[in-house]
Design a protein around this motif. Structure first.
Motif, short mmCIF file in Angstrom:
data_model
loop_
_atom_site.label_atom_id
_atom_site.label_comp_id
_atom_site.label_asym_id
_atom_site.label_seq_id
_atom_site.Cartn_x
_atom_site.Cartn_y
_atom_site.Cartn_z
N GLY A 70 -0.43 -6.42 9.17
CA GLY A 70 -1.84 -6.08 9.26
C GLY A 70 -2.49 -5.83 7.91
N SER A 71 -3.77 -5.54 7.98
CA SER A 71 -4.55 -5.17 6.80
C SER A 71 -5.61 -4.20 7.28
CB SER A 71 -5.18 -6.40 6.15
OG SER A 71 -6.08 -7.02 7.03
N TRP A 72 -6.17 -3.44 6.34
CA TRP A 72 -7.11 -2.39 6.71
C TRP A 72 -8.37 -2.51 5.87
CZ3 TRP A 72 -1.89 -1.99 6.07
CH2 TRP A 72 -1.16 -1.71 7.24
N PRO A 73 -9.54 -2.46 6.55
CA PRO A 73 -10.80 -2.60 5.81
C PRO A 73 -11.08 -1.37 4.96
CG PRO A 73 -11.24 -2.12 8.12
CD PRO A 73 -9.75 -2.27 7.98
N LEU A 74 -11.57 -1.63 3.75
CA LEU A 74 -12.04 -0.58 2.86
C LEU A 74 -13.54 -0.80 2.71
CD1 LEU A 74 -9.20 -0.86 0.17
CD2 LEU A 74 -9.36 0.78 2.04
N LYS A 75 -14.14 -0.18 1.71
CA LYS A 75 -15.56 -0.42 1.44
C LYS A 75 -15.73 -1.91 1.13
CE LYS A 75 -19.10 1.18 -1.76
NZ LYS A 75 -19.36 2.03 -2.92
N PRO A 76 -16.66 -2.60 1.85
CA PRO A 76 -16.82 -4.05 1.62
C PRO A 76 -17.05 -4.35 0.15
CG PRO A 76 -18.11 -3.34 3.51
CD PRO A 76 -17.59 -2.09 2.85
N TYR A 78 -13.71 -5.03 0.09
CA TYR A 78 -12.28 -4.78 -0.14
C TYR A 78 -11.50 -4.64 1.16
CZ TYR A 78 -14.01 -3.90 -4.81
OH TYR A 78 -14.63 -4.03 -6.02
N GLU A 79 -10.25 -5.07 1.09
CA GLU A 79 -9.33 -5.00 2.22
C GLU A 79 -7.96 -4.56 1.69
OE1 GLU A 79 -7.37 -8.62 4.48
OE2 GLU A 79 -9.43 -8.29 5.15
N LEU A 80 -7.32 -3.60 2.37
CA LEU A 80 -6.05 -3.04 1.92
C LEU A 80 -4.87 -3.76 2.56
CD1 LEU A 80 -4.48 -0.77 0.42
CD2 LEU A 80 -4.78 0.62 2.50
N TRP A 81 -3.95 -4.22 1.72
CA TRP A 81 -2.66 -4.77 2.15
C TRP A 81 -1.60 -3.84 1.58
CZ3 TRP A 81 -2.55 -10.75 0.95
CH2 TRP A 81 -3.63 -11.38 1.59
N VAL A 82 -0.59 -3.49 2.37
CA VAL A 82 0.42 -2.53 1.92
C VAL A 82 1.82 -3.11 2.03
CG1 VAL A 82 1.44 -0.24 2.36
CG2 VAL A 82 -1.04 -0.56 2.54
N TRP A 83 2.61 -2.84 1.01
CA TRP A 83 4.02 -3.21 0.99
C TRP A 83 4.87 -1.95 0.89
CZ3 TRP A 83 0.56 -6.68 -0.62
CH2 TRP A 83 0.81 -8.04 -0.42
N THR A 84 6.05 -1.98 1.52
CA THR A 84 7.02 -0.96 1.17
C THR A 84 7.56 -1.38 -0.19
OG1 THR A 84 8.81 -2.13 2.33
CG2 THR A 84 7.64 -0.40 3.56
N ALA A 85 7.94 -0.40 -0.98
CA ALA A 85 8.42 -0.67 -2.34
C ALA A 85 9.45 0.38 -2.69
CB ALA A 85 7.25 -0.63 -3.33
N ARG A 86 10.24 0.07 -3.70
CA ARG A 86 11.23 1.03 -4.19
C ARG A 86 11.28 0.96 -5.71
NH1 ARG A 86 15.26 -2.52 -1.16
NH2 ARG A 86 15.55 -4.25 -2.58
N LEU A 87 11.72 2.07 -6.30
CA LEU A 87 11.89 2.09 -7.75
C LEU A 87 13.09 1.24 -8.12
CD1 LEU A 87 11.33 5.89 -8.47
CD2 LEU A 87 9.70 4.01 -8.73
N ARG A 88 12.97 0.53 -9.22
CA ARG A 88 14.11 -0.25 -9.72
C ARG A 88 15.10 0.70 -10.38
NH1 ARG A 88 12.97 -5.82 -9.90
NH2 ARG A 88 14.74 -6.07 -11.28
N PRO A 89 16.40 0.35 -10.36
CA PRO A 89 17.38 1.19 -11.04
C PRO A 89 16.99 1.40 -12.50
CG PRO A 89 18.48 -0.47 -9.72
CD PRO A 89 17.01 -0.80 -9.70
N GLN A 119 -9.26 5.78 4.99
CA GLN A 119 -8.87 4.36 5.05
C GLN A 119 -7.37 4.17 4.85
OE1 GLN A 119 -11.05 5.73 2.88
NE2 GLN A 119 -10.93 4.78 0.86
N ASP A 120 -6.65 5.15 4.31
CA ASP A 120 -5.21 5.03 4.12
C ASP A 120 -4.41 5.50 5.33
OD1 ASP A 120 -6.01 4.42 1.44
OD2 ASP A 120 -4.04 5.06 0.74
N ALA A 123 -2.47 2.86 7.36
CA ALA A 123 -1.37 2.29 6.56
C ALA A 123 -0.22 3.29 6.44
CB ALA A 123 -1.88 1.88 5.17
N VAL A 124 -0.56 4.57 6.29
CA VAL A 124 0.49 5.61 6.21
C VAL A 124 1.24 5.65 7.54
CG1 VAL A 124 0.90 8.10 6.01
CG2 VAL A 124 -0.69 6.96 4.44
N ARG A 125 0.51 5.58 8.66
CA ARG A 125 1.17 5.56 9.98
C ARG A 125 2.15 4.37 10.06
NH1 ARG A 125 -3.98 7.09 12.65
NH2 ARG A 125 -3.75 9.29 13.08
N ALA A 126 1.70 3.21 9.60
CA ALA A 126 2.56 2.01 9.64
C ALA A 126 3.78 2.20 8.72
CB ALA A 126 1.77 0.78 9.22
N ALA A 127 3.57 2.82 7.56
CA ALA A 127 4.68 3.03 6.61
C ALA A 127 5.72 4.01 7.15
CB ALA A 127 4.13 3.53 5.29
#
Length: 132
Positions: A70-76, A78-89, A119-120, A123-127
């Protein structure tokens, strides 16, 4: 119709905890919490933009893992796309370098203890599904 501009966000996970960043600017967003990230520059891949934004905003070396559905609308426009991410070693610990004045690693039981930007919230729920 105006073309949408993608804003990328990171559900930065570590040991089941999610990193939250408190905005220090602009004034209308200051004091509210968000997933760190920023705008995708023209010609930039969203995943590369997220890695760049995390380096600029938090001083970390990170890698994207999975895009949340999914994606989430922000102030036009703009649209929010979210990835899970991790710190590199070997990455430095996250620091609030740009646009933020505080960072917190939140356990799933603490996620709603901070006032997220509205607006977050979706996305937080999905994360959260990835944090457990």
């Amino acid at each position: 119709m105006t073309e949408r501009i993608v804003v990328v966000g990171a559900a930065l996970l570590d040991g089941g905890r999610l990193l939250a960043a408190r905005r220090s600017a602009p004034p209308e967003l200051a004091g509210r919490w968000e997933l760190p990230g920023g705008k995708v520059e023209p010609g930039e891949l969203p995943e590369a933009a997220l890695v760049r934004e995390l380096r600029e905003e938090l001083g970390v070396e990170a890698e994207t893992v999975d895009r949340l559905p999914g994606s989430w609308p922000l102030k036009p426009p703009y649209e929010l796309w979210v990835w899970t991410a991790r710190l590199r070693p070997g990455s430095a610990a996250p620091q609030p370098l740009q646009d933020h004045d505080e960072l917190r690693w939140l356990d799933p039981s603490e996620i709603w203890s901070v006032p997220w930007l509205p607006q977050d919230v979706p996305a937080v729920r999905a994360a959260l599904a990835y944090a457990v």
